[in-house]
Structures are given as structure tokens and as C-alpha cells.
Design a protein around this motif. Structure first.
Motif, PDB file in Angstrom:
ATOM      1  N   GLY A   1       0.821  -1.206   0.000  1.00 12.72           N
ATOM      2  CA  GLY A   1       0.000   0.000   0.000  1.00 12.72           C
ATOM      3  C   GLY A   1       0.855   1.254   0.000  1.00 12.72           C
ATOM      4  N   GLU A   2       0.306   2.335  -0.548  1.00 12.97           N
ATOM      5  CA  GLU A   2       1.068   3.574  -0.714  1.00 12.97           C
ATOM      6  C   GLU A   2       1.556   4.162   0.609  1.00 12.97           C
ATOM      7  N   PRO A   3       0.714   4.298   1.657  1.00 10.00           N
ATOM      8  CA  PRO A   3       1.199   4.911   2.902  1.00 10.00           C
ATOM      9  C   PRO A   3       2.403   4.183   3.498  1.00 10.00           C
ATOM     10  N   LEU A   4       2.366   2.851   3.487  1.00 10.07           N
ATOM     11  CA  LEU A   4       3.467   2.090   4.060  1.00 10.07           C
ATOM     12  C   LEU A   4       4.708   2.167   3.176  1.00 10.07           C
ATOM     13  N   ASN A   5       4.516   2.130   1.867  1.00 10.22           N
ATOM     14  CA  ASN A   5       5.652   2.282   0.949  1.00 10.22           C
ATOM     15  C   ASN A   5       6.367   3.607   1.179  1.00 10.22           C
ATOM     16  N   ILE A   6       5.579   4.660   1.275  1.00 10.00           N
ATOM     17  CA  ILE A   6       6.167   5.987   1.476  1.00 10.00           C
ATOM     18  C   ILE A   6       6.871   6.059   2.828  1.00 10.00           C
ATOM     19  N   ALA A   7       6.234   5.504   3.878  1.00  5.86           N
ATOM     20  CA  ALA A   7       6.828   5.541   5.216  1.00  5.86           C
ATOM     21  C   ALA A   7       8.176   4.820   5.229  1.00  5.86           C
ATOM     22  N   VAL A   8       8.232   3.627   4.624  1.00  9.56           N
ATOM     23  CA  VAL A   8       9.490   2.863   4.600  1.00  9.56           C
ATOM     24  C   VAL A   8      10.553   3.623   3.820  1.00  9.56           C
ATOM     25  N   PHE A   9      10.162   4.170   2.670  1.00  9.95           N
ATOM     26  CA  PHE A   9      11.130   4.899   1.848  1.00  9.95           C
ATOM     27  C   PHE A   9      11.687   6.106   2.606  1.00  9.95           C
ATOM     28  N   ARG A  10      10.803   6.864   3.268  1.00  5.19           N
ATOM     29  CA  ARG A  10      11.249   8.054   4.007  1.00  5.19           C
ATOM     30  C   ARG A  10      12.119   7.674   5.209  1.00  5.19           C
ATOM     31  N   LEU A  11      11.792   6.574   5.873  1.00  2.00           N
ATOM     32  CA  LEU A  11      12.595   6.141   7.018  1.00  2.00           C
ATOM     33  C   LEU A  11      14.001   5.759   6.574  1.00  2.00           C
ATOM     34  N   ILE A  12      14.095   5.026   5.472  1.00  4.25           N
ATOM     35  CA  ILE A  12      15.414   4.650   4.956  1.00  4.25           C
ATOM     36  C   ILE A  12      16.161   5.887   4.481  1.00  4.25           C
ATOM     37  N   GLN A  13      15.466   6.764   3.824  1.00  6.79           N
ATOM     38  CA  GLN A  13      16.069   7.999   3.332  1.00  6.79           C
ATOM     39  C   GLN A  13      16.641   8.820   4.489  1.00  6.79           C
ATOM     40  N   GLU A  14      15.864   8.981   5.554  1.00  5.28           N
ATOM     41  CA  GLU A  14      16.324   9.764   6.706  1.00  5.28           C
ATOM     42  C   GLU A  14      17.450   9.038   7.435  1.00  5.28           C
ATOM     43  N   GLY A  15      17.347   7.695   7.529  1.00  2.09           N
ATOM     44  CA  GLY A  15      18.416   6.937   8.165  1.00  2.09           C
ATOM     45  C   GLY A  15      19.742   7.092   7.435  1.00  2.09           C
ATOM     46  N   LEU A  16      19.716   7.063   6.111  1.00  2.00           N
ATOM     47  CA  LEU A  16      20.938   7.253   5.325  1.00  2.00           C
ATOM     48  C   LEU A  16      21.475   8.666   5.472  1.00  2.00           C
ATOM     49  N   ASN A  17      20.566   9.648   5.553  1.00  2.00           N
ATOM     50  CA  ASN A  17      21.015  11.033   5.774  1.00  2.00           C
ATOM     51  C   ASN A  17      21.728  11.173   7.109  1.00  2.00           C
ATOM     52  N   ASN A  18      21.204  10.497   8.142  1.00  2.00           N
ATOM     53  CA  ASN A  18      21.853  10.548   9.452  1.00  2.00           C
ATOM     54  C   ASN A  18      23.237   9.902   9.410  1.00  2.00           C
ATOM     55  N   ILE A  19      23.356   8.813   8.662  1.00  3.55           N
ATOM     56  CA  ILE A  19      24.646   8.114   8.579  1.00  3.55           C
ATOM     57  C   ILE A  19      25.703   8.997   7.929  1.00  3.55           C
ATOM     58  N   CYS A  20      25.344   9.622   6.818  1.00  3.59           N
ATOM     59  CA  CYS A  20      26.340  10.446   6.125  1.00  3.59           C
ATOM     60  C   CYS A  20      26.621  11.750   6.865  1.00  3.59           C
ATOM     61  N   SER A  21      25.679  12.218   7.683  1.00  2.00           N
ATOM     62  CA  SER A  21      25.857  13.496   8.388  1.00  2.00           C
ATOM     63  C   SER A  21      26.563  13.352   9.728  1.00  2.00           C
ATOM     64  N   HIS A  22      26.345  12.232  10.430  1.00  2.00           N
ATOM     65  CA  HIS A  22      26.810  12.141  11.816  1.00  2.00           C
ATOM     66  C   HIS A  22      27.658  10.913  12.136  1.00  2.00           C
ATOM     67  N   ALA A  23      27.489   9.818  11.406  1.00  2.00           N
ATOM     68  CA  ALA A  23      28.050   8.545  11.870  1.00  2.00           C
ATOM     69  C   ALA A  23      29.556   8.416  11.662  1.00  2.00           C
ATOM     70  N   GLU A  24      30.103   9.077  10.624  1.00  2.00           N
ATOM     71  CA  GLU A  24      31.513   8.901  10.257  1.00  2.00           C
ATOM     72  C   GLU A  24      31.800   7.418   9.998  1.00  2.00           C
ATOM     73  N   ALA A  25      30.886   6.779   9.267  1.00  2.00           N
ATOM     74  CA  ALA A  25      30.973   5.338   9.027  1.00  2.00           C
ATOM     75  C   ALA A  25      31.646   5.045   7.694  1.00  2.00           C
ATOM     76  N   THR A  26      32.140   3.811   7.557  1.00  4.26           N
ATOM     77  CA  THR A  26      32.681   3.322   6.291  1.00  4.26           C
ATOM     78  C   THR A  26      31.823   2.209   5.716  1.00  4.26           C
ATOM     79  N   TRP A  27      30.820   1.768   6.496  1.00  2.81           N
ATOM     80  CA  TRP A  27      29.935   0.682   6.055  1.00  2.81           C
ATOM     81  C   TRP A  27      28.549   0.896   6.648  1.00  2.81           C
ATOM     82  N   ALA A  28      27.534   0.580   5.871  1.00  2.00           N
ATOM     83  CA  ALA A  28      26.149   0.679   6.345  1.00  2.00           C
ATOM     84  C   ALA A  28      25.332  -0.407   5.666  1.00  2.00           C
ATOM     85  N   GLN A  29      24.274  -0.814   6.343  1.00  2.00           N
ATOM     86  CA  GLN A  29      23.421  -1.866   5.789  1.00  2.00           C
ATOM     87  C   GLN A  29      21.959  -1.571   6.107  1.00  2.00           C
ATOM     88  N   ILE A  30      21.115  -1.793   5.104  1.00  2.14           N
ATOM     89  CA  ILE A  30      19.666  -1.662   5.258  1.00  2.14           C
ATOM     90  C   ILE A  30      19.051  -3.048   5.072  1.00  2.14           C
TER      91      ILE A  30
END
Length: 402
Positions: A290-319
């Protein structure tokens, strides 16, 4: 002979005198002891009155009940909670103090008190003759002889009312947050269409006109460099708009579904963050979420990746995204895990950023749960569980998004 009588009289007199002195000393000692006893008695009386006041006017009710539930002792606060005179309550069954009470719950609780060495607690719903509902909290423990129990009673009606009000406010807040996210997505979609249909058309027209200019101004030293510069600028603008459109509303999410939208998200993210190895693992069926859940998952992953590149100082990430339908259940769950090997942080300290807060609010608006595991220099792991309607899909496929 007379001298002997006189000596005997003197001895008797001296003995009487010594006896009198001893009696006076004993009298003085007795008077002092009596005075000390009176002072001790007065102190005991004051102490008894003090503790009697503490007992009677404590902020909670104190009761002593026997095994049958009869009241054997009660302080004034307890009598006030029950709404009756203390003298009237002594010897009366506890349950008769209320017009409405759950008899079964109380007697089951009383049985637990005398069969359990630890303290027992109970929140009891009661009502008076005017049908006014109250809630009382009971905390009890049997005495050493196991014949009586000591009970603490407090009226928690206001606390219960506050809890109900807070729950209603929280429910309303979640409803508003869900509506807010829905409105936000509608506005993003409208803005994306506006950028694509209006600005995209004008940009295409500029590029076409620029090609005409380049064709007619071939080898013109004054015009050709400017036209080439315009061509480069329009190409950059096209790339920026394409990125903005994907951020606002990924086209593949509507056209081809969640897995392909995540494939495009990974492709774009990796192109901008080549120093971080990003892995995607998708397990399950994602075509009927369904559209609401698809959008929610996409936005959560999108925001999670933004946090990783902005704050984590990581060399590896996994979804990791897993959908495991539960057989014969009207609801199953979508499990999302976002993890990295970055610097981590102390989860006991309040977060100052809005990224995690926004993710948490979005999850709550979808009636889901979010938990975070992290420590300094140990990376971060975000676990999200979102409820979905059971689609009764029997297939479970493994998708590798590369």
C-alpha cells in the motif's frame, strides 16, 4: 552499770541516726528515679502521640485486615478514603465499605496476600451509592504470624483520570502526526509534478533553443563559448532538478514499487558517498504493502541514510527490510533495520538532532515501534517494526539490491 547503759543508748542512737541518714538517701534516690521515670513516661507519651499522629494523618490509608477481609485497625486517612467513621469501620468487612466493588478480584487478591511472602498490589475499581467511580491502589503484606495483613490504601482516581487524558492526547497527537505526514507527502507530490511539468518543460525549451544557437553560431568566437556555457548550466540544472524530484517523490515508487525505488535511492546515495559501502537486503513480498506504508518505509530509509552520512563517520552501512507474513493472523509486520559501523553515541543522552525524532514520530504515526542500540565507537543499529494487513502471500523471496 550506768556507764554501760549510756554506752548502749549511744550505740542505739548512732544506729538510728545512721538508719535515718540511709533512709533519707534512699528517699532522695527514689525521688530522683521517680522524676526520671516521669520524664521517661512523658517522653514515651509524646513519642506515642507523635507516631499516633503520623499513623492517623499519613497521606495514605493504613489498615489491618484478617484473613476474612474484616477491618481490625485503620487510621483516620483510611477512614476518610472509605468515607466513614473509624469506630464504625472496625470489625466490618472491607468490601461492605463500597456500594460497587469487584468481589472476585478483591478476594483473589486477599488469597494472594496470605499465600505469598512478598508484597501484593492491586488497582481496584470501586463505586459509591451515587455511582461515582473511583480507583484505589492497595499494597499489602501478611504479618509474621500470617494471621493479619498490613495494607496501604491510596485513592488514585485523579492519577487514573490523568492517564486517560494523556492517552487521549497521545492518540490525538498521533492522529495529527499521521495527517501531517499525509499532507506533507501530498504537497511534495504536487511540488514534484510542478517541477517536472512546468520547470522541466521550460528547461527543455531552453536546451532546444541553445542547440539552435550553437548550430547557427558555429565557429563564432563571440557566441559559441556563451552558448556552450549555457548548455553546461542547463545540464547541471537538469541534474539538480532530477535529484530534487527523487527527494520529493521517487517516480519508481509509484511506477515500479518499493524495491526499485530503493534501488534508485541506493544508486544515487552511493554516487554521492563513495567512501561508504552500502548494502541492501530485502526479504519477502513488497508488492501489496500500500502507498502509505511504501512511502513511510522509503522516508525512514532515506532519513536513516542522511543521518549516517551526516553524523556517523561510518565506512559501512546496511539496510535490511523483511516482510514475514504470519499465517492465520489479520496483522503481520514489516521489520526494518538500519545499521552502520560509525562512531555511535550514548543513547542515554537526549538527542539534539531532528532526524531520529522525525523517524520516531513517523513510526508512531504508523502504530509501529522503534528502538535504538548504540554505544561510543560501536556503531548504531535502528530497529523498526511496522504493522501491516496480512496479504496472505505464501511466497518469500530474497531480493538483493545491488
Amino acid at each position: 552499770m550506768n556507764s554501760e547503759h549510756r554506752r548502749a543508748d549511744d550505740v542505739i542512737s548512732n544506729s538510728k541516726l545512721e538508719l535515718l541518714v540511709e533512709l533519707q538517701v534512699h528517699q532522695t534516690e527514689l525521688e530522683m528515679q521517680n522524676l526520671e521515670l516521669k520524664e521517661a513516661q512523658q517522653q514515651l507519651e509524646e513519642s506515642r502521640n507523635h507516631y499516633a499522629d503520623l499513623y492517623d494523618y499519613a497521606p495514605v490509608g493504613y489498615l489491618t485486615l484478617d484473613k476474612t477481609g474484616d477491618i481490625r485497625a485503620i487510621n483516620l486517612t483510611g477512614a476518610s478514603v472509605l468515607g466513614k467513621e473509624r469506630a464504625f469501620l472496625i470489625g466490618k468487612p472491607f468490601i461492605t465499605c463500597f456500594a460497587h466493588i469487584d468481589h472476585q478480584a478483591f478476594f483473589h487478591y486477599l488469597h494472594d496476600i496470605f499465600n505469598n511472602p512478598s508484597k501484593a498490589t492491586l488497582d481496584l475499581k470501586v463505586g459509591n451509592a451515587k455511582n461515582r467511580i473511583r480507583y484505589i491502589h492497595l499494597e499489602s503484606k501478611a504479618d509474621d504470624d500470617n494471621n493479619m495483613c498490613r495494607m496501604i490504601m491510596s485513592d488514585i482516581s485523579q492519577l487514573k483520570e490523568a492517564i486517560v487524558i494523556n492517552r487521549e492526547l497521545l492518540s490525538e497527537n498521533r492522529r495529527l502526526m499521521k495527517e501531517l505526514f499525509h499532507t506533507q507527502e501530498k504537497e511534495r507530490r504536487a511540488l514534484a509534478f510542478e517541477l517536472h511539468d512546468e520547470l522541466g518543460q521550460w528547461l527543455t525549451a531552453i536546451r532546444a533553443e541553445n542547440e539552435v544557437i550553437l548550430n547557427f553560431a558555429e565557429n563564432n568566437a563571440n557566441i559559441t563559448p556563451s552558448a556552450q556555457a549555457i548548455k553546461v548550466c542547463t545540464q547541471k540544472m537538469h541534474e539538480v532538478i532530477h535529484t530534487m524530484l527523487h527527494q520529493l517523490r521517487p517516480a519508481l515508487l509509484d511506477a515500479l514499487g518499493l524495491p526499485n525505488a530503493l534501488l534508485e535511492l541506493k544508486k544515487q546515495w552511493c554516487s554521492h558517498h563513495q567512501h561508504i559501502v552500502l548494502e541492501f537486503k530485502l526479504q519477502g513480498e513488497f508488492t501489496k504493502l500500500g502507498e502509505p506504508l511504501n512511502i513511510a518505509v522509503f522516508r525512514l530509509i532515506q532519513e536513516g541514510l542522511n543521518n549516517i552520512c551526516s553524523h556517523a563517520e561510518a565506512t559501512w552501512a546496511q539496510i535490511s527490510l523483511v516482510h514475514e507474513p504470519i499465517e492465520n493472523s489479520p496483522v503481520d509486520y514489516l521489520y526494518l533495520k538500519i545499521e552502520d559501523n560509525g562512531k555511535g553515541y550514548d543513547v542515554s543522552q537526549p538527542s539534539t538532532g531532528l532526524g531520529l525524532l522525525g523517524m520516531r514520530e513517523r513510526v508512531i504515526s504508523m502504530n509501529g515501534t522503534l528502538s535504538i542500540r548504540s554505544a561510543c565507537n560501536e556503531g548504531t543499529e535502528i530497529n523498526i517494526r511496522l504493522p501491516i494487513e496480512n496479504s496472505n502471500n505464501e511466497e518469500t523471496n530474497i531480493h538483493s539490491v545491488d
